[in-house]
Enzyme design. Structure first.
Site, PDB file in Angstrom:
ATOM      1  N   CYS A 132       0.813  -1.198  -0.047  1.00  0.00           N
ATOM      2  CA  CYS A 132       0.056  -0.054   0.088  1.00  0.00           C
ATOM      3  C   CYS A 132       0.766   1.388   0.001  1.00  0.00           C
ATOM      4  O   CYS A 132       0.637   2.107  -0.632  1.00  0.00           O
ATOM      5  CB  CYS A 132      -1.013  -0.046   1.003  1.00  0.00           C
ATOM      6  SG  CYS A 132      -2.205  -1.343   0.949  1.00  0.00           S
ATOM      7  N   HIS A 133       1.996   1.473   1.024  1.00  0.00           N
ATOM      8  CA  HIS A 133       2.496   2.693   1.057  1.00  0.00           C
ATOM      9  C   HIS A 133       3.991   2.318   1.222  1.00  0.00           C
ATOM     10  O   HIS A 133       4.739   3.296   1.671  1.00  0.00           O
ATOM     11  CB  HIS A 133       1.890   3.451   2.254  1.00  0.00           C
ATOM     12  CG  HIS A 133       0.539   3.647   2.038  1.00  0.00           C
ATOM     13  ND1 HIS A 133      -0.559   3.029   2.773  1.00  0.00           N
ATOM     14  CD2 HIS A 133      -0.358   4.566   1.211  1.00  0.00           C
ATOM     15  CE1 HIS A 133      -1.638   3.452   2.381  1.00  0.00           C
ATOM     16  NE2 HIS A 133      -1.539   4.345   1.291  1.00  0.00           N
TER      17      HIS A 133
END
Lengths: 184, 431
Positions: A148-149
């Site tokens: 995701c990040h």
């Protein structure tokens, strides 16, 4: 002078208990109503917290014989993914060697496993940033990589890079036998 | 503007009802005789379009709820059942799903129109604040609706968004557990989101009534930003505004229908057609397009808590706007410098939206590798979103307050009627 004292005129400065008694009744009534309202509101808020049956499903047992060395098995525990990883000696050595490296959330590898069972890395598989499930073996430390990040964890589940603030969380668990573990 | 009622009951029944419940009078004063500025342009038709959107979402939503099952085990299949088996289920679901996007397109145009023409300035602050509340409610409703199909994006989007609240110190974990009703996003979360998703549109409808009420107290703003001074400045709502709104709605519905019939999934994400799996996160997780600018702001800040606060603050700016703007001139038509900064602001919002849909570390200019600035290459979406985020906040906190004090504005017309025939401004002497 007594003939002047007749009548209902009260001195506003003192005497007459009436105003203060009335204030007291007002305050008491408001306080009782507020307390009552708060007592009624609480059940309506608390109903959203985990229900009894959700709490009752809190522990699982797992047979470690299913996980070969170098593998990871993901199981569901309390609705979350749980990583059970059988680390290779090389991975353990690398994790121990990094014990004193600069880290956001410093921890020793030995403190993240059970004594004598250093190959078993048991972690809650939610990135500590925003809860995504990191992928096994990804990232430059061979631990996990969050898609995701971009948080990178090492083979001890320690945060090494990226926005996540903390290491992957350790669940409460105990070894029932050498090959059986109880989580929760 | 809310002057005396001009309603004349015509029949005996109308007179009888009017003295008991003056509802026909209310409708007449609101939608027929209500004076609207004569110079309203098509940017003013979006209020009507938004009302239409709300109506479409409520009607299609009530129908979908007749066929949908709010349960982690059945939600995904019940949506597929709607798509494949329910008569016209595909049509109603695509109308609802794309209707949400249409609703947001319309609300963003409506908001930028308000920004451009200074519709938030006194005496319209309460009107503007009610609009901000409607927008917040729309965001909450849209988010909860996206959860209901219980696909991969639904599930992991919920995980990410609810975890935002976990950023708050001390109480964060208790809040997320409370939101989830468990230790993770699961069946209790889905059930409560369905309940709230059904409730909130009616709350929105209630606030819309307040919004329209406030509008009718202060009257509509108009492209000049000059208040109507005489009858020459206004025309009655019917037929002028109703017909214009009706035409704009028809055009808008063509766009809507194009999406519903020709590209119903263009604004969605393919991963949401995979049933939710808590053990695997999709490789590239993005929110719906209408949240992307805020998602980009969240990711632009390297610290988790500060990122969450920046995201909430970016919406908070809209609430503070009426008191941040120091300019005495409403419409940007007469504020050339402010106009320039406004369009840069629009651009910054679009850039943020674009960045929000990209991976933060990907290069903006492909193949160009420069150096590491802070935590990543300056040629990356994370740095681009930082620049846009900085402008976003500077626009509200610095540019708007300062510009109102220092800008040299163009002459504002005396009345609406005077420049109405000589647009564009500045008013020239031609007929």
């Amino acid at each position: 002078m007594s003939n002047l004292a007749v009548g209902a005129t009260t001195d506003p400065g003192h005497s007459s208990d009436d105003p203060s008694r009335r204030d007291f009744i007002h305050i008491a009534a408001i306080a009782a109503a507020a307390g009552g309202a708060a007592a009624v509101v609480w059940p309506f808020i608390d109903q959203m917290n985990p229900a009894g049956d959700t709490l009752a499903l809190a522990s699982v047992e797992f047979d470690l014989g299913k996980v070969m060395q170098g593998q990871q098995v993901t199981i569901k525990w309390r609705g979350k993914p749980l990583f059970i990883r059988n680390r290779t000696p090389a991975e353990i050595a690398k994790a121990v060697q990094d014990d004193n490296a600069s880290m956001k959330d410093p921890a020793k590898d030995a403190d993240r496993t059970k004594e004598g069972k250093q190959q078993w890395m048991i972690l809650i598989g939610n990135c500590t940033h925003l809860g995504c499930v990191p992928t096994f073996g990804g990232g430059e430390y061979g631990g996990w990589f969050c898609p995701c990040h971009g948080s990178v964890y090492d083979t001890s589940g320690r945060i090494r890079k990226g926005p996540a603030p903390l290491n992957l969380a350790l669940p409460e668990y105990a070894f029932l036998t050498d090959t059986r573990v109880k989580i929760g | 503007m809310s002057g005396h009622s001009t309603y004349q009951p015509k029949t005996g029944f109308e007179r009888w009802l009017d003295s008991r419940l003056p509802i026909i009078r209310l409708a007449h004063d609101t939608a027929v005789s209500y004076p609207t500025p004569r110079n309203l342009n098509y940017w003013w038709t979006f209020g009507g379009i938004l009302t239409l959107c709300l109506g479409v979402q409520i009607i299609t939503g009530i129908i979908l709820a007749m066929h949908y099952t709010a349960s982690a085990d059945h939600a995904f299949n019940s949506v597929e059942h709607i798509m494949r088996d329910v008569n016209y289920g595909w049509l109603i679901r695509y109308m609802h799903a794309n209707g949400a996007s249409m609703f947001f397109i319309a609300v963003y145009i409506h908001m930028f129109r308000g920004l451009y023409y200074g519709s938030y300035k006194a005496p319209r602050e309460v009107l503007w604040l009610l609009g901000c509340i409607i927008y917040l409610l729309m965001m909450a409703t849209g988010f909860m609706g996206y959860v209901l199909p219980w696909g991969q994006m639904s599930f992991h989007g919920t995980v990410v968004i609810t975890n935002l609240f976990g950023a708050f110190p001390i109480v964060g974990e208790a809040i997320t557990t409370w939101l989830w009703g468990g230790f993770a996003v699961d069946n209790p979360t889905l059930n409560r989101f369905f309940s709230l998703h059904y409730l909130l549109p009616f709350v929105i409808a209630g606030v819309v009534i307040l919004h329209i009420w406030a509008l009718h107290v202060v009257g509509q703003n108009n492209p000049t930003g000059v208040e109507p001074k005489s009858k020459a400045d206004t025309v009655p709502f019917t037929p002028y505004a109703t017909v214009k709104d009706g035409f704009a709605m028809s055009v808008f519905l063509i766009l809507f229908a194009t999406f519903v019939f020709y590209m119903p999934n263009a604004l969605g994400h393919a991963d949401n057609y995979i049933p939710a799996n808590p053990l695997v996160t999709p490789a590239h997780i993005v929110p719906e397009w209408y949240y992307l600018p805020f998602y980009a702001i969240l990711r632009a800040v390297p610290d988790k808590l500060m990122g969450v606060l920046a995201m909430f603050a970016s919406i908070g700016c809209f609430f503070a706007l009426p008191w941040l703007d120091t300019s005495k001139v409403r419409s940007l038509r007469y504020r050339p410098t402010a106009k320039l900064y406004f369009w840069i602001f629009v651009l910054a919002c679009l850039v943020l939206g674009y960045c929000g849909g990209r991976l933060p570390d990907d290069p903006v200019i492909p193949g160009l590798k420069t150096f590491i600035l802070g935590d990543s290459d300056p040629n990356s979406f994370v740095w681009l979103s930082r620049i846009a985020t900085a402008y976003y906040f500077a626009y509200f906190a610095v540019i708007i307050p300062v510009l109102g004090l220092v800008e040299k504005t163009l002459p504002v017309p005396e009345t609406i009627a005077s420049p109405a025939l000589s647009h564009p401004a500045p008013a020239k002497t031609e007929a």
